[in-house]
Design an enzyme around this catalytic site. Structure first.
Site, PDB file in Angstrom:
ATOM      1  N   GLY A 254       0.813  -1.210   0.000  1.00  0.00           N
ATOM      2  CA  GLY A 254       0.000   0.000   0.000  1.00  0.00           C
ATOM      3  C   GLY A 254       0.841   1.252   0.000  1.00  0.00           C
ATOM      4  O   GLY A 254       2.031   1.195   0.302  1.00  0.00           O
ATOM      5  N   PRO A 255       0.211   2.372  -0.309  1.00  0.00           N
ATOM      6  CA  PRO A 255       0.945   3.638  -0.362  1.00  0.00           C
ATOM      7  C   PRO A 255       1.542   3.989   0.999  1.00  0.00           C
ATOM      8  O   PRO A 255       1.113   3.436   2.016  1.00  0.00           O
ATOM      9  CB  PRO A 255      -0.124   4.659  -0.747  1.00  0.00           C
ATOM     10  CG  PRO A 255      -1.312   3.895  -1.166  1.00  0.00           C
ATOM     11  CD  PRO A 255      -1.214   2.539  -0.604  1.00  0.00           C
ATOM     12  N   GLY A 259      -0.548   2.789   7.162  1.00  0.00           N
ATOM     13  CA  GLY A 259      -0.655   1.999   8.379  1.00  0.00           C
ATOM     14  C   GLY A 259      -0.147   0.573   8.263  1.00  0.00           C
ATOM     15  O   GLY A 259      -0.548  -0.285   9.049  1.00  0.00           O
ATOM     16  N   GLU A 477      -7.598  31.541 -11.522  1.00  0.00           N
ATOM     17  CA  GLU A 477      -8.336  30.689 -10.589  1.00  0.00           C
ATOM     18  C   GLU A 477      -9.833  30.706 -10.893  1.00  0.00           C
ATOM     19  O   GLU A 477     -10.505  29.671 -10.805  1.00  0.00           O
ATOM     20  CB  GLU A 477      -8.093  31.120  -9.141  1.00  0.00           C
ATOM     21  CG  GLU A 477      -6.642  30.988  -8.667  1.00  0.00           C
ATOM     22  CD  GLU A 477      -6.075  29.590  -8.865  1.00  0.00           C
ATOM     23  OE1 GLU A 477      -6.846  28.607  -8.875  1.00  0.00           O
ATOM     24  OE2 GLU A 477      -4.851  29.487  -9.037  1.00  0.00           O
TER      25      GLU A 477
HETATM   26  P1  ADP Z   1       3.227   2.810   6.569  1.00  0.00           P
HETATM   27  O1  ADP Z   1       4.035   1.793   7.249  1.00  0.00           O
HETATM   28  O2  ADP Z   1       2.099   2.243   5.752  1.00  0.00           O
HETATM   29  O3  ADP Z   1       4.013   3.787   5.758  1.00  0.00           O
HETATM   30  P2  ADP Z   1       2.677   3.589   9.224  1.00  0.00           P
HETATM   31  O4  ADP Z   1       2.097   2.352   9.752  1.00  0.00           O
HETATM   32  O5  ADP Z   1       4.089   3.833   9.564  1.00  0.00           O
HETATM   33  O6  ADP Z   1       2.487   3.691   7.668  1.00  0.00           O
HETATM   34  O7  ADP Z   1       1.770   4.810   9.680  1.00  0.00           O
HETATM   35  C1  ADP Z   1       2.310   5.950  10.257  1.00  0.00           C
HETATM   36  C2  ADP Z   1       1.396   6.513  11.293  1.00  0.00           C
HETATM   37  O8  ADP Z   1       0.201   6.996  10.707  1.00  0.00           O
HETATM   38  C3  ADP Z   1       0.936   5.497  12.302  1.00  0.00           C
HETATM   39  O9  ADP Z   1       1.846   5.392  13.334  1.00  0.00           O
HETATM   40  C4  ADP Z   1      -0.388   6.050  12.763  1.00  0.00           C
HETATM   41  O10 ADP Z   1      -0.224   7.018  13.740  1.00  0.00           O
HETATM   42  C5  ADP Z   1      -0.916   6.718  11.527  1.00  0.00           C
HETATM   43  N1  ADP Z   1      -1.811   5.836  10.781  1.00  0.00           N
HETATM   44  C6  ADP Z   1      -1.636   5.397   9.520  1.00  0.00           C
HETATM   45  N2  ADP Z   1      -2.654   4.626   9.131  1.00  0.00           N
HETATM   46  C7  ADP Z   1      -3.502   4.560  10.157  1.00  0.00           C
HETATM   47  C8  ADP Z   1      -4.756   3.898  10.375  1.00  0.00           C
HETATM   48  N3  ADP Z   1      -5.308   3.158   9.417  1.00  0.00           N
HETATM   49  N4  ADP Z   1      -5.354   4.049  11.567  1.00  0.00           N
HETATM   50  C9  ADP Z   1      -4.788   4.801  12.527  1.00  0.00           C
HETATM   51  N5  ADP Z   1      -3.628   5.440  12.395  1.00  0.00           N
HETATM   52  C10 ADP Z   1      -2.982   5.338  11.227  1.00  0.00           C
HETATM   53 ZN    ZN Z   2      -4.143  26.658 -12.388  1.00  0.00          ZN
END
Ligand code: ADP
Ligand code: ZN
Ligand code: MG
Length: 657
Positions: A254-255, A259, A477
């Site tokens: 995922g992007p 999470g 705009e």
């Molecule tokens: P990834 O690993 O996909 O790049 P992370 O798990 O490191 O993303 O997410 C970074 C932070 O963003 C998490 O620690 C949390 O605080 C927040 N976050 C991201 N996705 C969620 C989610 N689905 N629910 C709650 N918090 C989230």
């Molecule tokens: Zn423009």
């Protein structure tokens, strides 16, 4: 199915940097090669300090530190003549003359005369030793005789056996102690390279990660799949009895910021098993073979601790496609990847070790990683939808003081396209703004500002545009907004602003979608293109001249049209056919196209043709609505910001359909 929701259209001009993804720093506590180098330099310093210490101790202990007064020969002689010097030692090429300053110096002098050197244990404060260099002078000894000065030649100093032994042994002993200590340290370091338990920084074995599924919002499908993994870990017998095959590896795709890392932690937290976490980059080391050794050790440890979870974050750092044309010959990475593949093949999932990995670039992974028996399960952790965003905001505002006017639903609506990490960031930003504004609680406006800040960069009212530029931006705009107004299916305009923001974004038009879009029809895609072209068209209609301010719009419009032709099969000639490019496997290098040169030419001319057609339509429409354009742009110039309903009212009043 493509999720092509390019919702929350922000038509920021030249703000190509807007909506920057901030990947939250992933803290692995790992130490890079730099630290090792530092350690090495430290050791050198320790060594130098130890040597200096030895020299100093040696000097203090074994050298009589007596302050000789250096005088020239004639002074020395006159000191003898006037009776100051009472005893002279012929010491190699120099004379040492002693004068007496206090009572009781006689025994000191006689002791010196006896031992022919200044004994260490003597109180020498009663004498002053003068020193000078010898000169051929036949009158010197007669002078001594005449003055009755006692004189003798000293033997080379014969230090006591003990002190000579000490001075010999002491440095050697220190050296050995130092060497022992260093080698122990090095052994520790080497072990640290080979073994994780020695060096905690390499591995976070979080028995209890403290994260639960409840802490992850929105990702319901991913959670459902991972709940199964938790169940494998909790009751492996249930599955093996049935003859089911437990997956070895689960890849979270995922992007950034959606999470994935959080979910992996939640799995460990829910299952209550040890959690071995490493980032792909931790495997990649300076030294060839270290990465492979780490992989081996990681699996060895995991097997000892089973049931447990191995989590390899950002696996793309090692799992990248092995290519034959390897730039820079990244042997180390390939070895590491090979070792990982070997280890994954070499264990039975019944041992209760499950490997989770996360990546935001699955397309560059080596296909070997994705084969059955390895990461045979993929879990999509996608950007959250409206409900998901609301739930995430709820989680991240839990401990915050919210004013009663805050509607998380609205904030979620305004933040389409943002990932969980962005939302967490917005919540925090809103709190910071509230503090700065001295609000008693966080208000809806604070949230709106936080969103705008995170999307378009910092508000910079201070940046002054000259009147001509401002006018142009206002018309530009308004062109976007009016075109959106006329385009069926386009999200309503929620805000037009000519307050300059962030990285050179001079103004922007914000459209909030009423719902999340996962599908866009051909007509809607073209509508998007129209809105993007609207800015430049308005400039041309008003000033008969265009500007650079639209470069970001133009590139996005071209992009959309090109994608329609190559990816969505929406061109006339290649209807329902994709025109793909191969994956080069190298970052920043696009692959070769899998179609002919002629087709490429078609793509280019067709893109140009479609853009030209759309632009002509948009321009004609604005031409017809010059009156509306004029009025709205003037109002915008005056107010700087127009809210959605204000714009709507003006558009209704002046626009002709
Ligand atoms: P990834 O690993 O996909 O790049 P992370 O798990 O490191 O993303 O997410 C970074 C932070 O963003 C998490 O620690 C949390 O605080 C927040 N976050 C991201 N996705 C969620 C989610 N689905 N629910 C709650 N918090 C989230
Ligand atoms: Zn423009
Ligand atoms: Mg992550």
């Amino acid at each position: 199915m493509e999720n092509n929701s390019n919702d929350n259209m922000l038509t920021a001009d030249d703000g190509s940097k807007h909506r920057q993804k901030q990947e939250p720093g992933i803290h692995t506590g790992s130490k890079g090669p730099n630290d090792r180098r530092k350690k090495f330099t430290y050791s050198i310093w320790y060594f130098i300090i130890a040597m200096l210490l030895v020299m100093f101790i040696n000097y203090m202990m074994f050298t009589p530190h007596i302050q000789y007064r250096n005088v020239d020969y004639s002074t020395f002689k006159s000191l003898i003549s006037d009776g100051t010097i009472v005893q002279v030692a012929f010491d190699g090429d120099q004379y040492i003359g002693y004068s007496v300053t206090k009572e009781g110096a006689e025994n000191v002098l006689s002791e010196i005369a006896r031992t022919r050197q200044i004994p260490l244990e003597l109180d020498t404060s009663a004498i002053i030793p003068y020193q000078t260099y010898m000169i051929e002078d036949s009158s010197f000894v007669p002078l001594l005789d005449e003055k009755g000065v006692e004189y003798y030649a000293t033997e080379p100093p014969k230090p006591s056996v003990l002190s000579s032994l000490l001075s010999l042994i002491f440095p050697i002993a220190i050296f050995f102690i130092f060497y022992y200590w260093l080698s122990k340290r090095m052994a520790g370091g080497a072990q640290g390279v080979m073994s994780f338990s020695q060096n905690k920084s390499q591995l976070v074995a979080e028995g209890e990660t403290g994260v639960r599924f409840a802490d992850v919002a929105g990702e319901d499908e991913a959670k459902a799949e991972l709940e199964e993994v938790v169940d494998f870990l909790k009751n492996p017998k249930k599955y093996t009895d049935m003859g089911a095959h437990i997956p070895k590896g689960v890849l979270l795709v995922g992007p950034p910021g959606t999470g994935k890392t959080l979910l992996a932690k939640a799995v460990a937290g829910e299952a209550g098993v040890p959690f071995f976490r490493m980032s792909g980059a931790d495997f990649v080391e300076m030294f060839v073979g270290v990465g492979a050794a780490r992989v081996r050790d990681l699996f060895k440890q995991a097997k000892e601790k089973s049931p447990c979870i191995i989590f390899i974050d950002e696996i793309d750092a090692i799992g990248r496609q092995r290519s034959s044309a390897n730039i820079g010959g990244n042997d180390e990475r390939e070895q590491t990847l090979n070792q990982l593949l070997v280890e994954m093949d070499g264990f039975d999932s019944r041992t209760g070790v499950i490997i989770l990995a996360a990546t935001n670039r699955p397309e560059i992974l080596d296909p070997a990683l994705l084969r059955p028996g390895r990461f045979d399960r993929q879990v999509l952790v996608d950007k959250p939808d409206l409900d998901g965003r609301e739930a995430i905001l709820r989680i991240h505002t839990k401990g915050m003081k919210l004013s009663s006017d805050v509607e998380l639903r609205k904030i979620a609506q305004a933040s389409a396209g943002l990932a969980g990490a962005d939302l967490a960031n917005i919540a925090n930003e809103a709190a910071l703004i509230a503090v700065k504004e001295r609000h008693e609680a966080i208000t809806q406006v604070d949230f709106e500002n936080a969103i705008e800040k995170s999307i378009a960069g910092l508000e910079r009212k201070s940046r002054v545009l000259d009147e001509k530029e401002r006018t142009r931006v206002a018309y530009h705009e308004t062109g976007h907004a009016l075109t959106a107004y006329f385009t069926p299916g386009s999200s309503p305009v929620s805000k037009i602003s000519i307050v300059p923001r962030g990285y050179g974004a001079l103004g922007y038009t914000l459209q909030y979608p009423t719902e999340d879009r996962f599908l866009l029809s051909e007509g809607e895609l073209l509508g998007e293109v129209d809105v993007l072209l609207g800015g430049r068209a308005a400039e041309e209609v008003t000033f008969s001249d265009i500007s650079t301010g639209a470069s970001n719009d133009i590139s996005r419009a071209s992009d959309t049209v090109r994608k329609m032709i190559t990816e969505y099969g929406m061109s006339e000639r290649y209807r329902n056919m994709t025109l793909p490019k191969t994956n080069s496997g190298i970052e920043g290098v696009s692959g070769s196209r899998e179609y002919s040169e002629k087709t490429q030419e078609y793509i280019d001319t067709e893109t140009a043709k479609i853009l030209e057609q759309r632009y002509a339509l948009v321009k004609a429409n604005l031409e017809k609505n010059k009156d509306a354009l004029e009025h709205i742009a003037r109002t915008l110039l005056e107010k700087e910001v127009l809210e959605g309903d204000e714009f709507e009212a003006l558009a209704k009043q002046y626009a002709v359909k």
